[in-house]
Design a protein around this motif. Structure first.
Motif, short mmCIF file in Angstrom:
data_model
loop_
_atom_site.label_atom_id
_atom_site.label_comp_id
_atom_site.label_asym_id
_atom_site.label_seq_id
_atom_site.Cartn_x
_atom_site.Cartn_y
_atom_site.Cartn_z
N ILE A 113 0.83 -1.21 0.00
CA ILE A 113 0.00 0.00 0.00
C ILE A 113 0.86 1.26 0.00
N GLY A 114 2.15 1.08 0.34
CA GLY A 114 3.08 2.20 0.27
C GLY A 114 4.36 1.68 -0.35
N ALA A 115 4.84 2.36 -1.40
CA ALA A 115 6.02 1.87 -2.11
C ALA A 115 7.27 2.52 -1.55
N ALA A 116 8.34 1.73 -1.53
CA ALA A 116 9.63 2.27 -1.08
C ALA A 116 10.03 3.41 -2.00
N ASP A 117 10.62 4.44 -1.42
CA ASP A 117 11.02 5.61 -2.19
C ASP A 117 12.54 5.76 -2.06
N GLY A 118 13.25 5.18 -2.99
CA GLY A 118 14.71 5.28 -2.94
C GLY A 118 15.33 4.03 -2.34
N TYR A 119 16.65 4.10 -2.19
CA TYR A 119 17.40 2.92 -1.76
C TYR A 119 17.24 2.67 -0.27
N ILE A 120 17.37 3.74 0.54
CA ILE A 120 17.20 3.59 1.98
C ILE A 120 15.73 3.82 2.28
N SER A 121 14.94 2.81 2.05
CA SER A 121 13.50 2.92 2.26
C SER A 121 12.95 1.50 2.29
N ALA A 122 11.68 1.37 2.65
CA ALA A 122 11.05 0.06 2.66
C ALA A 122 9.57 0.26 2.39
N ALA A 123 8.99 -0.73 1.72
CA ALA A 123 7.56 -0.65 1.41
C ALA A 123 6.75 -0.97 2.66
N VAL A 124 5.48 -0.57 2.67
CA VAL A 124 4.56 -1.01 3.72
C VAL A 124 3.38 -1.72 3.06
N GLY A 132 5.72 12.71 19.33
CA GLY A 132 4.31 12.86 19.64
C GLY A 132 3.53 13.48 18.49
N LEU A 133 4.19 13.73 17.35
CA LEU A 133 3.51 14.36 16.22
C LEU A 133 2.81 13.30 15.38
N PRO A 134 1.64 13.63 14.82
CA PRO A 134 0.97 12.68 13.92
C PRO A 134 1.75 12.55 12.62
N ASP A 135 1.53 11.44 11.92
CA ASP A 135 2.24 11.19 10.67
C ASP A 135 1.27 10.56 9.68
N LEU A 136 1.68 10.55 8.42
CA LEU A 136 0.80 10.05 7.36
C LEU A 136 0.60 8.53 7.51
N CYS A 137 -0.66 8.12 7.56
CA CYS A 137 -0.99 6.71 7.76
C CYS A 137 -2.10 6.31 6.78
N ILE A 138 -2.13 5.03 6.49
CA ILE A 138 -3.23 4.49 5.68
C ILE A 138 -4.11 3.66 6.62
N SER A 139 -5.39 4.04 6.72
CA SER A 139 -6.31 3.31 7.59
C SER A 139 -7.09 2.30 6.75
N ILE A 140 -7.21 1.09 7.28
CA ILE A 140 -7.92 0.02 6.57
C ILE A 140 -8.99 -0.55 7.48
N GLU A 141 -10.23 -0.59 6.97
CA GLU A 141 -11.28 -1.27 7.71
C GLU A 141 -11.23 -2.72 7.27
N THR A 142 -10.96 -3.61 8.21
CA THR A 142 -10.76 -5.01 7.82
C THR A 142 -12.10 -5.69 7.58
N ASP A 143 -12.07 -6.72 6.72
CA ASP A 143 -13.33 -7.41 6.40
C ASP A 143 -13.40 -8.80 7.03
N SER A 144 -12.47 -9.06 7.94
CA SER A 144 -12.42 -10.32 8.70
C SER A 144 -12.24 -11.56 7.83
N ARG A 145 -12.00 -11.37 6.51
CA ARG A 145 -11.76 -12.54 5.67
C ARG A 145 -10.27 -12.88 5.63
N ASP A 146 -9.45 -11.89 5.96
CA ASP A 146 -8.00 -12.10 6.03
C ASP A 146 -7.49 -12.77 4.75
N GLU A 147 -7.87 -12.20 3.64
CA GLU A 147 -7.63 -12.82 2.34
C GLU A 147 -6.27 -12.40 1.80
N TRP A 148 -5.42 -13.37 1.58
CA TRP A 148 -4.05 -13.10 1.13
C TRP A 148 -4.00 -12.71 -0.33
#
Lengths: 344, 556
Positions: free
Chosen positions: B63-74, B95-111
């Motif tokens: 859902i989030g792509a690595a940006d550059g060499y020193i980075s990691a996807a999420v 203590g500062l907020p940061d950019l996040c992706i919120s997901i409402e789960t559907d309990s199917r846990d589908e890979w």
């Protein structure tokens, strides 16, 4: 509050309490061999120090509780009292303690800020200003015909009244005084130490007092309240300097063991030169500090105008601490060793 | 097993509090209804969102792509619908907020479709890119992107690989239980590390207060086809710090300001090796980790937790109690207080430590420093903390830097032993941040000055060029005018020529003015004209007002 969220159980109060505890053997020996006069001196110094501390804290707008109970004022009071003659008049004790707490400690910024050891400042002021009263040492009981009781000691200290006997009957020159006076009168060391005041290594009684301070000092070292650097370097400085002089002219210079076994040396080595606030902080700096103070102690004893030099030597080294610390900074983790590439 | 060990200087022995949580089995935390997944969970460039609000995502989907060499996807930790991409509270010291992706789960846990990687057949650079896109980052706490650490660089190999199972912080046991239960998988991860780094010597350092973990790792080491030396190291905080672990095991110190790879050593946390094994042998991205939930809770234990799970669900799961005074992420020595319990578990979350007044009494009031140098004795970086404190307090940051402030690893040993209870590490963090801020300011000022100087230079140059152009033009005109009368047969005076020149210029200017006169305000109706006049008047007034304060300031 940020990390860490846990603390070791140590506190300033605990450190100071151990220092006081380590002084107890010395106090006990003093009472046993020199009479109970020291108890009066100690009590008076404590009361004066706490009153002065409280007044200065209030004047400077600091809270009384954490600072009065840190026991640092009592440590100063005890160290000064143990450096003073056991039958010194009350006003001498009060003046010295006041100067130590008010000027040397609080006017320099209070706990942790004093450049000079407060007890030694108090001592120096007294010996410069009142040299005569600073010789009123109670002689060892074994050499005194009429030992003083606690009440009699108190009346000597507070009233200047010597019961039944003259001043000379209860007070005596310290061994260092005797050595100095003897040498000035052109006696040789060997002749001087035949006087009854001289014992095996130091003075009769005084050498046991020195041993008791040494014992207390070793306790502090065992508890890691102090490191070995300063006491060992200080004693080595004294031994090497005195030994060097004694080797070349044993008739004019006291033996190194004699110099080591003065109570002021053991008190200075383990309790005063180790004062963290006014001493060097780096390991090499502590060695330089100790060696320098030991060397100066013998120089002042031998060529100076005062019988003992521990206080002046330590105060002079206190002056050098910022310089010593700056030039003895240890290598940090991962820093290249001098003249050597980092391991790669 | 008779390896010579080396002692690093300093360190402390705080109460360990390990058995409270390490003796219980691992439980899987249930799937939460909502996952909040920060895009910045690693050191380096923050990941860029590659989904939109309303998208359905599958478990393991990037859902989030690595940006550059020193980075990691999420990745999405479970299947569901993206409900928001916005600023949310995150577990960070600021203590500062940061950019996040919120997901409402559907309990199917589908890979999402995923497959093992044939890592031995892959080009190392491609494999590293894959690992970066599977979101691998160090799970010991520093969350440095693992792919970058698996690059031996110019040296082409890193002879010594150290697997860090030290776990020296009190209370935390996630690495301990991971080694007890997943030793084989950890060594599968080590095989991949060894492949990428070309390491010949592999050491596993485990503090000797974890005998079960040591036994499990030793048993697993018997089964692999490469040599692994499992070494019990003395239990001392911060013996699990990478630099300290290196010194304990090899006697070498990482040179100041350099990386351990410069001396041929790379260090990974055991959790990272496990995650790497899951990534390579199952194709699973880093979407869950082990988290110790301990302290003031009813059932202290370790959970397998999906990244993005709110912390309060774990505390509820472990049994929350009255008298909670706060929650830390991490241990008591280096942990970070949480702003609230909505914050999600992230890749760096090794422990959730619930505080109470009995377990963590409020710290006593700080007294002045008495220069006792207990801090210096305890400092594993071999610094002089009392001097750093003095400089930081006095704002003498230059001296603090001279005294190696930036070699401080903020382990907290100095604060722990300080008899005056001074929060020393706080002063160092403050000094560091001040120095960073000043350097940033200085860079900005330098840039501004350069820009200004260049502008001055440009204006000067343009002026000069204009003057030259005008001079050339005037020269040409003069020549032209001189030629005209010459053709007429009479030689004109110099003054006449100049006059003619001026007249010509004036005519030109007039023509130009008429030409450039804006046409849209010509022939306006009177009301518009009035409006314009009013606006002009207002403008003049504003200009006047703007000038006034300046003038009044100039008056003595």
């Amino acid at each position: 509050m940020p990390a860490p969220f846990i603390l070791d159980r140590s506190s300033v109060t605990q450190v100071m309490a151990w220092v006081l505890a380590a002084l107890l053997p010395g106090i006990a020996v003093s009472v046993w061999l020199f009479g109970p006069g020291i108890l009066v001196t100690l009590s008076l110094a404590i009361v004066t120090a706490l009153a002065a501390e409280a007044a200065m804290l209030k004047a400077r707008g600091y809270p009384a509780t954490p600072f009065l109970t840190d026991l640092s004022a009592i440590v100063t009071a005890w160290l000064l009292a143990l450096s003073l003659p056991t039958l010194a008049p009350w006003w001498l004790i009060v003046t010295g303690t006041l100067f130590a707490i008010v000027v040397a400690k609080h006017l320099y910024g209070g706990l942790g800020q004093n450049i000079f050891n407060p007890a030694m400042v108090g001592y120096a002021v007294l010996i410069v200003s009142f040299p005569v009263q600073m010789t009123q040492w109670a002689g060892p009981l074994s050499l005194t015909e009429t030992p003083l009781t606690l009440a009699q000691s108190a009346s000597v200290i507070f009233g200047g009244e010597f019961p039944k006997a003259t001043l000379d009957a209860v007070t005596m020159a310290t061994p260092l005084d005797a050595l100095r006076t003897g040498l000035l009168q052109q006696y040789t060391v060997d002749e001087i130490i035949t006087q009854p005041i001289f014992g095996h290594y130091g003075g009769v009684g005084f050498e046991w007092l020195a041993a008791a301070f040494l014992l207390g000092g070793l306790l502090l070292w065992a508890l890691r309240i102090i490191s070995w650097h300063v006491p060992l370097a200080f004693l080595a400085g004294i031994w090497l300097t005195a030994g060097f002089l004694h080797f070349f002219d044993p008739g004019r210079f006291g033996a190194p063991w004699f110099h080591l076994f003065a109570p002021s040396v053991m008190l200075g080595a383990f309790f005063i030169a180790t004062d963290p606030v006014s001493g060097a902080t780096t390991p090499r700096g502590k060695l330089i500090f100790g060696l320098g103070a030991g060397f100066l102690t013998i120089v002042i004893r031998t060529w100076g105008g005062y019988p003992d030099g521990v206080a002046f030597a330590i105060l002079l080294l206190n002056l050098c601490v910022p310089l010593i610390d700056q030039y003895t900074q240890p290598r940090v983790y991962g820093e290249a060793r001098k003249g050597k590439e980092p391991q790669a | 097993m008779s390896r010579e060990l080396f002692k690093f200087k300093g360190g402390v022995h705080p109460p360990e509090h390990k058995s409270e949580s390490s003796t219980h089995p691992i439980h899987a935390a249930p799937l939460p209804r909502k996952l909040v997944i920060p895009l910045r969970q690693h050191i380096g460039q923050v990941a860029k969102p590659v989904v939109n609000v309303g998208d359905r995502v599958l478990k393991g989907q990037m859902i989030g792509a690595a940006d550059g060499y020193i980075s990691a996807a999420v990745h999405a930790s479970s299947s569901g619908v993206v409900t928001a991409i916005d600023l949310q509270p995150v577990p960070h010291i600021s203590g500062l907020p940061d950019l996040c992706i919120s997901i409402e789960t559907d309990s199917r846990d589908e890979w999402i479709d995923h497959a093992p990687l044939d890592y031995q057949a892959m080009v190392p650079a491609d494999l590293r890119m894959q690992l970066r896109d599977l979101g691998l980052a160090g799970l010991g706490g520093a969350v440095f992107p693992s792919a970058a650490k698996l690059d031996p660089g110019a040296a082409h190999s890193c002879p010594t690989l150290i697997l860090n199972g030290g776990e020296c912080e009190p209370w935390i046991t996630c690495d301990d239980v991971l080694m007890r239960h997943h030793a084989d998988e950890i060594l599968q991860g080590v095989a991949v590390m060894r492949h990428l780094l070309g390491s010949t010597g592999i050491l596993v350092g485990i503090e000797d207060n974890k005998p079960e973990a040591i036994a499990a790792m030793q048993a697993a080491a018997q089964k692999v086809d490469f040599a692994v030396e499992v070494v019990a190291v003395p239990t001392i905080y911060p013996g699990g710090g990478a630099k300290q672990m290196i010194q304990t095991l090899t006697g070498k110190q990482v040179p100041s300001g350099k990386l351990s790879t410069d001396i041929g050593i790379q260090v990974f946390n055991v959790g990272t090796a496990h995650a790497l094994a899951r990534a390579v042998h199952h194709g699973e991205p880093l979407i869950s980790r082990l988290v110790t939930v301990t302290g003031h809770v009813l059932r202290r234990q370790n959970f397998v937790v999906l990244i993005g799970t709110p912390m309060h669900t774990l505390i509820t799961l472990a049994g929350d109690r009255d008298g909670t005074t706060g929650v830390l992420m991490g241990g008591p020595m280096m942990g970070v207080p949480m702003p609230n319990l909505e914050v999600p578990v992230v890749k760096a979350t090794n422990c959730i430590l619930v505080k109470s007044n009995e377990l963590f009494p409020p710290l006593p009031r700080a007294l002045p420093c008495i220069r006792c140098t207990r801090c210096a004795d305890a400092c594993p970086a071999e610094l002089q903390p009392q001097e750093l404190f003095r400089f930081a307090k006095a704002g003498d940051f230059g001296r603090a830097q001279e005294y190696h402030l930036f070699d401080c690893i903020e382990c907290g040993c100095c604060s722990y032993v300080c008899p005056s209870h001074i929060p020393l590490v706080d002063f160092y963090r403050y000094a560091k941040s001040e120095i960073w801020a000043r350097e940033k300011e200085k860079r900005a000022a330098d840039l501004a000055r350069e820009r200004h100087e260049f502008r001055q230079f440009r204006l000067e140059r343009e002026k000069k060029e204009k003057a030259e152009k005008l001079a050339a033009k005037a020269q040409a005109k003069r020549a032209e005018l001189a030629a005209e009368p010459a053709a007429a047969g009479s030689a004109p005076s110099d003054a006449d020529a100049k006059k003619a020149l001026i007249a010509a210029a004036l005519a030109r200017a007039q023509a130009k003015k008429a030409e450039t006169m804006p046409k849209n305000i010509d022939h306006l109706p009177p009301d518009k004209q009035r409006e314009i006049e009013e606006i002009e008047a207002r403008r003049a007034k504003i200009r006047e007002m703007a000038r006034q304060p300046l003038e009044s300031e100039e008056k003595p």
